[in-house]
Design a protein around this motif. Structure first.
Motif, short mmCIF file in Angstrom:
data_model
loop_
_atom_site.label_atom_id
_atom_site.label_comp_id
_atom_site.label_asym_id
_atom_site.label_seq_id
_atom_site.Cartn_x
_atom_site.Cartn_y
_atom_site.Cartn_z
N UNK A 205 0.83 -1.20 0.00
CA UNK A 205 0.00 0.00 0.00
C UNK A 205 0.87 1.27 0.00
N UNK A 206 1.77 1.37 0.98
CA UNK A 206 2.59 2.57 1.11
C UNK A 206 3.56 2.72 -0.04
N UNK A 207 4.10 1.60 -0.51
CA UNK A 207 5.07 1.69 -1.61
C UNK A 207 4.38 2.11 -2.90
N UNK A 208 3.14 1.69 -3.07
CA UNK A 208 2.41 2.12 -4.27
C UNK A 208 2.16 3.63 -4.24
N UNK A 209 1.76 4.13 -3.07
CA UNK A 209 1.52 5.58 -2.95
C UNK A 209 2.81 6.36 -3.18
N UNK A 210 3.91 5.83 -2.64
CA UNK A 210 5.21 6.49 -2.84
C UNK A 210 5.56 6.48 -4.34
N UNK A 211 5.19 5.40 -5.02
CA UNK A 211 5.45 5.29 -6.47
C UNK A 211 4.66 6.34 -7.24
N UNK B 290 -2.62 11.74 -4.41
CA UNK B 290 -1.17 11.46 -4.48
C UNK B 290 -0.59 11.74 -5.87
N UNK B 291 -1.21 12.68 -6.57
CA UNK B 291 -0.68 13.09 -7.88
C UNK B 291 -0.25 14.55 -7.83
N UNK B 292 0.27 14.97 -6.68
CA UNK B 292 0.69 16.37 -6.57
C UNK B 292 2.21 16.45 -6.61
N UNK C 118 13.81 -11.69 -4.43
CA UNK C 118 12.91 -10.98 -5.34
C UNK C 118 13.46 -9.58 -5.58
N UNK C 119 13.84 -9.32 -6.81
CA UNK C 119 14.41 -8.03 -7.14
C UNK C 119 13.26 -7.04 -7.40
N UNK C 120 12.97 -6.18 -6.45
CA UNK C 120 11.84 -5.25 -6.59
C UNK C 120 12.31 -4.01 -7.36
N UNK C 121 12.35 -4.15 -8.68
CA UNK C 121 12.99 -3.14 -9.53
C UNK C 121 12.27 -1.79 -9.46
N UNK C 122 10.95 -1.81 -9.49
CA UNK C 122 10.21 -0.54 -9.48
C UNK C 122 10.43 0.17 -8.15
N UNK C 123 10.30 -0.57 -7.06
CA UNK C 123 10.41 0.05 -5.74
C UNK C 123 11.82 0.61 -5.52
N UNK C 124 12.82 -0.14 -6.02
CA UNK C 124 14.20 0.36 -5.90
C UNK C 124 14.36 1.69 -6.64
N UNK C 125 13.75 1.75 -7.83
CA UNK C 125 13.86 2.98 -8.63
C UNK C 125 13.15 4.14 -7.92
N UNK C 126 12.03 3.84 -7.29
CA UNK C 126 11.27 4.87 -6.57
C UNK C 126 12.13 5.43 -5.43
#
Ligand SMILES: NC(=O)c1ccc[n+]([C@@H]2O[C@H](COP(=O)([O-])OP(=O)(O)OC[C@H]3O[C@@H](n4cnc5c(N)ncnc54)[C@H](O)[C@@H]3O)[C@@H](O)[C@H]2O)c1
Length: 430
Positions: free
Chosen positions: A206-212, A248-250, A276-284
Motif C-alpha cells: 500500500x505505502x510503496x504504491x503511494x510512494x510510487x 497522491x498526484x501532486x 525478489x528483485x523489486x525493480x520498481x520500488x528500488x527505482x522509486x
C-alpha cells in the motif's frame, strides 16, 4: 473487554483515544516518562488536529488511563495492541527491537487467553517472530497473534481512524477474528480477513504504491519543466481517469515522513532477502532520494550559487501540513544543506518548529510568523503547504522582502503571482 495499547505515539495514542471513545476500558503503556507526564497532565505530546479534545473527554470518563507499568495491566488484558516504532536500520531492514522488548514483557505477564495485535508496520514474518517469543516464555498460555496494520495519516488521523477504507485482519483463528471485529464494529467498514503474512505485506504494498505515484508525478513534472508543459494540468487530467484517481498526484519536493521512506526501504530489503528483485520500488527509492538532494541544486540555480550576504526564508518544515512531525521531512534536508552555505536561514512552521530545532543547527533562526521570515529575505521557499501560506498578503511580502523571489515547492501559487512583481519558480512548470 479490557484493552491495553503499548506506545503512545501517533498510532498508539489515536488508537487509545478512539477505542476509549467507543466505550472500551483502555490502558496505554508508554515508557517515555516525559510523554507520560504530559499525558497524565491532560496534554498530548504532539500535534494532531482534534485529538486533544477527544483525549480530554475520555480521560474524564475514566475509560482511558496511562502508565509505564506492565504487570497488572498485561495480566488483566483481553487484547493488547503493539504500537511501538519500527525505525529503519542503515541497510533498510526494519529495526524490531522495540517490538521484541514489548513482546518479552507481554510473554512474562499474560495470564488467560489474550489476543496480541501488531499495529506497528512490521516485515512479513513478524507475527511468527512474536509467536515464537511468546511460546518460549509462556508455553502453557493461550494466545493469538493478529496483524492489523494501521493506515492513518498524520494530520487527519481521527478522520482516518474513524472512516478507514478497509480494516485488515491477519489472523489464524476465527476466535481472534471475532474479537477484532467486535472492537471495530462501531466503524462499520469493509474487512479484509487474511493470513498474518498477507496482512503484513499489504501495508508495505500500500505505502510503496503511494510512494510510487508521488515519485511518478514528480518525474513527469521534471519533464514538463524541460519541455514547456504544465504539470498541474497534466496531473488533473490524469486524475480524472477513474483508473488512476487524483490522490497522491501532486508534484512536490519528494515524499518524506516517518512511514513512506522507511517502508519503501524495508520492502526492498524484504525483497532482497527473499530472492525478489523489486525493480520498481528500488527505482522509486533512488528517485526520491535524488529529488530531495536536488532541492538544494534548485536553490543554487536561483541564487546563481551566490550565498554571501543573502537571506533565505523557509515557509514550513514539517513533512506535511497539520502535523508537527519532521521525521524525514524534505524541508529538514534542505535546511541542513542551506545551513552549510554562507546564507542566513530563517524558518517558520505553525507546529513543527520545536521538533525541527532538535534536528537543525543553531545558526538557523526560527521566526514567529511567515512575515518575519519574509522580511529581508532574498528568496522565500514554500516547503510545506500549510493553509496559512496559501493566503499570504503578497503586497506586504513583496514590500518586506529584499528581493521578491519565491520558490514554491508545493505549487500553491501560480505564474499569476509574477503580475504582483514576483520572480516565481514552481515544480513542473517552465
Ligand atoms: N505515524 C504514522 O502516521 C503511522 C501510520 C501508520 C502506521 N505507522 C506505524 O506504526 C508504528 C508506530 O508509529 P508512530 O508514528 O506512532 O511511532 P512513534 O515513535 O510516534 O511512537 C511510538 C511510541 O512507542 C513508545 N515505546 C517504544 N518502546 C516502548 C515500550 N517498550 N513500552 C512502551 N512504549 C514504548 C515510544 O516511546 C513512542 O512514544 C510504526 O511501525 C509506524 O511505521 C505509523
Amino acid at each position: 473487554m479490557k484493552i491495553t495499547i503499548i506506545g503512545a505515539g501517533y498510532v498508539g495514542l489515536v488508537q487509545s483515544v478512539c477505542l476509549a471513545d467507543f466505550g472500551f476500558s483502555v490502558t496505554c503503556i508508554e515508557k517515555d516518562l516525559n510523554k507520560l507526564r504530559e499525558l497524565k497532565f491532560g496534554r498530548i505530546p504532539f500535534y494532531e488536529p482534534g485529538l486533544e479534545d477527544l483525549f480530554r473527554k475520555n480521560l474524564k470518563s475514566n475509560r482511558l488511563n496511562f502508565t509505564n507499568e506492565y504487570s497488572s495491566n498485561i495480566s488483566q488484558s483481553d487484547v493488547i495492541f503493539i504500537c511501538v516504532g519500527t525505525p529503519p536500520k542503515k541497510n533498510g531492514e526494519s529495526n524490531l527491537n522495540f517490538v521484541d522488548q514489548v513482546t518479552k514483557e507481554i510473554s512474562k505477564k499474560i495470564k488467560g487467553y489474550t489476543v496480541i495485535v501488531s499495529k506497528s508496520t512490521v516485515p512479513v514474518g513478524t507475527s511468527r517472530r512474536i509467536e515464537k517469543i511468546l511460546k518460549r516464555v509462556s508455553s502453557t498460555k493461550t494466545f493469538d497473534v493478529v496483524s492489523n496494520p494501521e493506515f492513518l495519516r498524520e494530520g487527519s488521523a481521527l478522520e482516518d481512524f474513524t472512516k478507514p477504507d478497509k480494516i485488515i485482519i491477519g489472523c489464524r483463528t476465527t476466535k481472534a477474528e471475532k474479537i477484532l471485529k467486535k472492537i471495530y464494529k462501531p466503524l462499520n467498514r469493509p474487512y479484509v480477513v487474511t493470513s498474518n503474512e498477507t496482512a503484513e505485506i499489504i501495508k508495505y504494498a500500500n505505502n510503496s504504491f503511494l510512494a510510487t505515484k508521488i515519485t511518478f508525478v514528480n518525474e513527469i513534472a521534471d519533464l514538463c519543466e524541460n519541455i514547456g508543459a504544465e504539470i498541474e494540468t497534466v496531473a488533473k487530467a490524469m486524475g480524472l481517469d477513474g483508473r488512476i484517481g487524483s490522490k497522491f498526484l501532486h508534484p512536490g519536493p519528494g515524499y518524506g515522513g516517518s512511514c513512506f521512506p522507511k517502508d519503501v526501504k524495508s520492502l526492498i530489503y524484504q525483497g532482497n532477502k527473499n530472492s525478489t528483485d523489486l525493480k520498481i520500488i528500488k527505482a522509486v527509492d533512488r528517485a526520491n532520494e535524488l529529488r530531495i538532494k536536488y532541492l538544494f541544486q534548485r536553490v543554487k540555480k536561483i541564487t546563481k550559487n551566490k550565498f554571501n550576504n543573502i537571506q533565505i526564508g523557509l515557509l514550513g518544515i514539517s513533512f506535511k501540513p497539520n502535523t508537527d512531525d519532521v521525521r524525514q521531512s524534505p524541508g529538514i534536508k534542505l535546511a541542513k544543506d542551506l545551513s552549510k552555505t554562507k546564507a542566513k536561514i530563517k524558518i517558520y512552521d505553525p507546529k513543527g518548529m520545536e521538533n525541527a530545532k532538535k534536528e537543525l543547527p543553531r545558526s538557523i533562526e526560527f521566526c514567529s510568523d511567515e512575515y518575519e521570515v519574509a522580511k529581508n529575505s532574498n528568496l522565500l521557499v514554500i516547503v510545506t503547504e500549510w493553509n496559512q501560506f496559501k493566503n499570504l498578503d503578497l503586497l506586504k511580502v513583496k514590500k518586506i522582502m529584499k528581493k521578491p523571489v519565491i520558490l514554491d515547492l508545493r505549487n500553491i501559487y501560480s505564474k499569476q503571482i509574477t503580475k504582483n512583481g514576483f520572480q516565481y519558480y514552481s515544480v513542473g512548470n517552465n
